[in-house]
Design a protein around this motif. Structure first.
Motif, PDB file in Angstrom:
ATOM      1  N   GLU A  95      91.998  25.372  -0.912  1.00  0.00           N
ATOM      2  CA  GLU A  95      90.935  25.627   0.379  1.00  0.00           C
ATOM      3  C   GLU A  95      91.975  25.752   1.716  1.00  0.00           C
ATOM      4  O   GLU A  95      91.532  25.088   2.278  1.00  0.00           O
ATOM      5  CB  GLU A  95      90.005  23.950   0.027  1.00  0.00           C
ATOM      6  N   THR A  96      91.787  26.810   1.507  1.00  0.00           N
ATOM      7  CA  THR A  96      92.791  27.518   2.475  1.00  0.00           C
ATOM      8  C   THR A  96      91.646  27.749   3.776  1.00  0.00           C
ATOM      9  O   THR A  96      92.477  27.550   5.284  1.00  0.00           O
ATOM     10  CB  THR A  96      93.043  29.066   2.848  1.00  0.00           C
ATOM     11  N   GLU A  97      90.726  27.579   3.886  1.00  0.00           N
ATOM     12  CA  GLU A  97      89.940  28.136   4.960  1.00  0.00           C
ATOM     13  C   GLU A  97      89.146  26.829   5.609  1.00  0.00           C
ATOM     14  O   GLU A  97      89.675  26.373   6.463  1.00  0.00           O
ATOM     15  CB  GLU A  97      88.262  28.328   4.152  1.00  0.00           C
ATOM     16  N   LEU A  98      89.050  25.329   4.768  1.00  0.00           N
ATOM     17  CA  LEU A  98      89.329  24.829   5.143  1.00  0.00           C
ATOM     18  C   LEU A  98      90.417  23.960   5.927  1.00  0.00           C
ATOM     19  O   LEU A  98      90.263  22.863   7.073  1.00  0.00           O
ATOM     20  CB  LEU A  98      88.641  22.943   4.449  1.00  0.00           C
ATOM     21  N   ARG A 100      92.813  25.443   7.535  1.00  0.00           N
ATOM     22  CA  ARG A 100      92.785  26.521   8.908  1.00  0.00           C
ATOM     23  C   ARG A 100      92.149  25.955   9.842  1.00  0.00           C
ATOM     24  O   ARG A 100      92.712  25.186  10.872  1.00  0.00           O
ATOM     25  CB  ARG A 100      92.663  27.819   8.300  1.00  0.00           C
ATOM     26  N   MET A 101      90.691  25.435   9.319  1.00  0.00           N
ATOM     27  CA  MET A 101      89.671  25.467  10.628  1.00  0.00           C
ATOM     28  C   MET A 101      89.789  23.026  10.589  1.00  0.00           C
ATOM     29  O   MET A 101      89.691  22.967  11.519  1.00  0.00           O
ATOM     30  CB  MET A 101      88.731  25.028   9.216  1.00  0.00           C
ATOM     31  N   LYS A 104      92.522  23.654  12.848  1.00  0.00           N
ATOM     32  CA  LYS A 104      92.087  24.003  14.739  1.00  0.00           C
ATOM     33  C   LYS A 104      91.220  22.572  15.298  1.00  0.00           C
ATOM     34  O   LYS A 104      91.626  22.883  16.388  1.00  0.00           O
ATOM     35  CB  LYS A 104      91.418  24.978  14.206  1.00  0.00           C
ATOM     36  N   GLN A 133      81.374  24.863  11.211  1.00  0.00           N
ATOM     37  CA  GLN A 133      82.491  25.736  10.584  1.00  0.00           C
ATOM     38  C   GLN A 133      82.991  24.435   9.084  1.00  0.00           C
ATOM     39  O   GLN A 133      82.534  24.679   8.013  1.00  0.00           O
ATOM     40  CB  GLN A 133      83.585  26.115  10.452  1.00  0.00           C
ATOM     41  N   ALA A 137      81.887  24.673   5.342  1.00  0.00           N
ATOM     42  CA  ALA A 137      83.061  25.045   3.727  1.00  0.00           C
ATOM     43  C   ALA A 137      83.265  24.210   4.071  1.00  0.00           C
ATOM     44  O   ALA A 137      84.173  23.820   1.872  1.00  0.00           O
ATOM     45  CB  ALA A 137      83.953  25.388   4.979  1.00  0.00           C
ATOM     46  N   ASP A 140      81.121  24.310   0.350  1.00  0.00           N
ATOM     47  CA  ASP A 140      81.659  24.823  -0.692  1.00  0.00           C
ATOM     48  C   ASP A 140      82.532  24.122  -0.947  1.00  0.00           C
ATOM     49  O   ASP A 140      83.166  24.906  -2.453  1.00  0.00           O
ATOM     50  CB  ASP A 140      81.636  26.238  -0.113  1.00  0.00           C
ATOM     51  N   THR A 141      83.547  23.511  -0.948  1.00  0.00           N
ATOM     52  CA  THR A 141      84.747  22.579  -1.519  1.00  0.00           C
ATOM     53  C   THR A 141      83.916  21.656  -1.927  1.00  0.00           C
ATOM     54  O   THR A 141      85.105  21.753  -3.480  1.00  0.00           O
ATOM     55  CB  THR A 141      85.955  22.039  -0.624  1.00  0.00           C
TER      56      THR A 141
END
Length: 175
Positions: A95-98, A100-101, A104, A133, A137, A140-141
């Motif tokens: 889950e690279t998008e989550l 990164r978010m 942040k 975001q 995300a 989706d996860t």
């Protein structure tokens, strides 16, 4: 940790979020009222697949509102092992998008005066777009976790026959 008992028909009928919540409920319940080492012991007692999914499940309370998101991220950061465990679970499922978010969000929250109970409900300006975001995300996860559980049911569920008295369909909510 004991596997969740349910009928195969109920398992197949659950939505993605309902399935994830049902499969992690025993661990969530077991942690209630426990502190530090006792919580770690409960988490260690889980099957490795359950551990990864459970750690991601810790993000679930953060999806309800922006103040919840902010406060829950702070809680995960302040609770020894939780942030790393959540990150590990997310890495496990790719889950690279989550990731990164959340990194942040961590930077935004840590860049301000530490939260307290008196100011936890006051959102930081950087949090609003990150929360939006996160909601997308995280949905989706949850779908991907559900697919993982459905592909590996033996790590999460003990199917019981339709005649079994103890098996009830799980009724839970989504994000």
């Amino acid at each position: 940790m004991k596997l969740v008992e349910m009928k195969k028909q109920a398992f197949d009928a659950l939505t993605d979020a309902e399935l994830v919540l049902a499969c992690t409920e025993p661990a969530v319940s077991a942690l209630q009222g426990k502190e530090g080492a006792d919580k770690a012991s409960v988490i260690r007692s889980l099957h490795p697949d359950q551990q990864q999914v459970f750690m991601i499940r810790l993000l679930y309370p953060a999806c309800h509102s922006e103040p919840d998101f902010q406060a829950w991220i702070r809680y995960l950061l302040d609770t020894p092992g939780y942030w790393q465990g959540v990150q590990g679970g997310l890495h496990f499922l790719g889950e690279t998008e989550l990731i990164r978010m959340l990194d942040k969000a961590k930077e935004a929250i840590e860049g301000h005066v530490p939260l307290s109970r008196t100011n936890a409900a006051i959102p930081h300006s950087e949090i609003s777009p990150l929360y939006e975001q996160f909601q997308s995300a995280f949905d989706d996860t949850m779908q991907r976790i559900s697919r993982y559980i459905r592909s590996h049911p033996g790590s999460f569920v003990q199917f019981v026959s339709s005649n079994a008295q103890s098996a009830q369909p799980w009724n839970g909510g989504g994000c």
